[in-house]
Design a protein around this motif. Structure first.
Motif, PDB file in Angstrom:
ATOM      1  N   ARG A  54       7.894  13.680  -3.011  1.00 57.24           N
ATOM      2  CA  ARG A  54       8.058  13.030  -1.456  1.00 57.24           C
ATOM      3  C   ARG A  54       9.006  13.823  -0.731  1.00 57.24           C
ATOM      4  O   ARG A  54       7.827  14.278   0.621  1.00 57.24           O
ATOM      5  CB  ARG A  54       7.874  11.387  -1.478  1.00 57.24           C
ATOM      6  CG  ARG A  54       7.141  10.808  -1.859  1.00 57.24           C
ATOM      7  CD  ARG A  54       6.972   9.084  -1.087  1.00 57.24           C
ATOM      8  NE  ARG A  54       8.566   8.816  -1.685  1.00 57.24           N
ATOM      9  CZ  ARG A  54       9.122   8.484  -3.134  1.00 57.24           C
ATOM     10  NH1 ARG A  54       8.673   8.286  -4.158  1.00 57.24           N
ATOM     11  NH2 ARG A  54      10.407   7.705  -3.448  1.00 57.24           N
TER      12      ARG A  54
ATOM     13  N   THR B  43       2.152   1.596  -3.194  1.00 54.21           N
ATOM     14  CA  THR B  43       1.468   2.156  -4.087  1.00 54.21           C
ATOM     15  C   THR B  43       0.844   3.869  -3.832  1.00 54.21           C
ATOM     16  O   THR B  43       0.839   4.448  -5.112  1.00 54.21           O
ATOM     17  CB  THR B  43      -0.308   1.655  -3.849  1.00 54.21           C
ATOM     18  OG1 THR B  43       0.043   0.639  -4.190  1.00 54.21           O
ATOM     19  CG2 THR B  43      -1.171   2.096  -5.177  1.00 54.21           C
ATOM     20  N   TYR B  44       1.166   4.061  -2.889  1.00 52.97           N
ATOM     21  CA  TYR B  44       0.552   5.612  -3.310  1.00 52.97           C
ATOM     22  C   TYR B  44       2.028   6.097  -3.109  1.00 52.97           C
ATOM     23  O   TYR B  44       2.475   7.114  -3.702  1.00 52.97           O
ATOM     24  CB  TYR B  44       0.889   6.243  -1.167  1.00 52.97           C
ATOM     25  CG  TYR B  44      -0.622   5.070  -0.342  1.00 52.97           C
ATOM     26  CD1 TYR B  44      -1.781   5.426  -1.217  1.00 52.97           C
ATOM     27  CD2 TYR B  44      -0.365   5.192   0.855  1.00 52.97           C
ATOM     28  CE1 TYR B  44      -3.026   4.767  -0.523  1.00 52.97           C
ATOM     29  CE2 TYR B  44      -1.621   4.943   1.270  1.00 52.97           C
ATOM     30  CZ  TYR B  44      -2.866   4.495   0.503  1.00 52.97           C
ATOM     31  OH  TYR B  44      -3.986   4.148   1.003  1.00 52.97           O
ATOM     32  N   LYS B  45       3.407   5.778  -2.574  1.00 55.74           N
ATOM     33  CA  LYS B  45       4.614   7.046  -3.737  1.00 55.74           C
ATOM     34  C   LYS B  45       4.057   6.638  -5.070  1.00 55.74           C
ATOM     35  O   LYS B  45       4.607   7.240  -5.213  1.00 55.74           O
ATOM     36  CB  LYS B  45       5.739   5.708  -3.406  1.00 55.74           C
ATOM     37  CG  LYS B  45       6.398   5.728  -1.712  1.00 55.74           C
ATOM     38  CD  LYS B  45       7.568   4.787  -1.422  1.00 55.74           C
ATOM     39  CE  LYS B  45       7.804   5.398   0.514  1.00 55.74           C
ATOM     40  NZ  LYS B  45       9.036   4.224   0.082  1.00 55.74           N
TER      41      LYS B  45
ATOM     42  N   ALA C   8       1.841   6.697  -6.820  1.00 54.21           N
ATOM     43  CA  ALA C   8       0.752   7.403  -7.100  1.00 54.21           C
ATOM     44  C   ALA C   8       0.929   9.471  -7.137  1.00 54.21           C
ATOM     45  O   ALA C   8       1.131   9.760  -8.083  1.00 54.21           O
ATOM     46  CB  ALA C   8      -1.095   7.801  -6.108  1.00 54.21           C
ATOM     47  N   LEU C   9       2.193   9.700  -5.939  1.00 51.28           N
ATOM     48  CA  LEU C   9       2.285  11.098  -6.483  1.00 51.28           C
ATOM     49  C   LEU C   9       3.647  11.143  -7.076  1.00 51.28           C
ATOM     50  O   LEU C   9       3.933  11.848  -7.122  1.00 51.28           O
ATOM     51  CB  LEU C   9       3.265  10.744  -4.868  1.00 51.28           C
ATOM     52  CG  LEU C   9       2.571  10.801  -3.279  1.00 51.28           C
ATOM     53  CD1 LEU C   9       3.680  10.985  -1.976  1.00 51.28           C
ATOM     54  CD2 LEU C   9       1.796  12.400  -3.132  1.00 51.28           C
TER      55      LEU C   9
ATOM     56  N   GLN D   9       0.248  -1.221  -0.252  1.00 45.53           N
ATOM     57  CA  GLN D   9      -0.077  -0.053  -0.231  1.00 45.53           C
ATOM     58  C   GLN D   9       1.546   1.438  -0.055  1.00 45.53           C
ATOM     59  O   GLN D   9       0.482   2.273  -0.767  1.00 45.53           O
ATOM     60  CB  GLN D   9      -1.079   0.337   1.209  1.00 45.53           C
ATOM     61  CG  GLN D   9      -1.829   1.511   1.120  1.00 45.53           C
ATOM     62  CD  GLN D   9      -2.718   1.076   2.156  1.00 45.53           C
ATOM     63  OE1 GLN D   9      -2.605   0.013   2.932  1.00 45.53           O
ATOM     64  NE2 GLN D   9      -3.524   1.821   2.865  1.00 45.53           N
ATOM     65  N   ILE D  10       2.376   1.067   0.897  1.00 44.97           N
ATOM     66  CA  ILE D  10       2.781   2.575   1.000  1.00 44.97           C
ATOM     67  C   ILE D  10       3.667   2.113  -0.963  1.00 44.97           C
ATOM     68  O   ILE D  10       3.563   3.919  -0.659  1.00 44.97           O
ATOM     69  CB  ILE D  10       3.783   2.359   2.195  1.00 44.97           C
ATOM     70  CG1 ILE D  10       3.188   2.379   3.130  1.00 44.97           C
ATOM     71  CG2 ILE D  10       5.067   3.141   1.488  1.00 44.97           C
ATOM     72  CD1 ILE D  10       3.832   2.075   4.413  1.00 44.97           C
TER      73      ILE D  10
END
Length: 114
Positions: free
Chosen positions: A65, A53-55, A57-58, A50-51
């Motif tokens: 980041r 995936t967030y990275k 997306a950013l 999940q982390i």
């Protein structure tokens, strides 16, 4: 004398049965602990995915980041080559994630955990 030998014999049989019961209990505790460890690893891996995936997306949206951590929310549009590299890396990680997910689910299913 025979009564004393009989009592010792009965005590030994009782001790053996108690030890067998204790061994079964310890095996069950060990099995449960191993199952909890497998589930913990699975949940940890899900969080790491999940982390990631967030990275992704950013990065895809053009945010850095490190700059966000400093309070700078400026957006820099990534180049098409950079976007292509990001997508390829994400697809590679997604394939690894799916195979590990299947592995964890199979391992839990073999243990009887739903």
């Amino acid at each position: 004398m025979n009564i004393l030998i009989g009592m010792i014999f009965i005590a030994l049989i009782g001790y053996i049965f108690e030890q067998r019961r204790h061994i079964k209990l310890l095996k069950q505790v060990n099995y449960n602990q191993e199952t909890r460890n497998i589930m913990r690893k699975y949940e940890q891996y899900l969080l790491e995915h999940q982390i990631e995936t967030y990275k992704f997306a950013l990065d895809t949206l053009g945010y850095d980041r490190d700059e966000i951590n400093k309070g700078n929310y400026t957006k820099h549009v990534p180049s098409p080559e950079r976007l292509q590299a990001l997508y390829e890396e994400f697809e590679r990680k997604e394939r690894i994630y799916r195979s590990k997910n299947i592995q964890f689910e199979t391992e839990l299913e073999l243990r009887g955990v739903e």
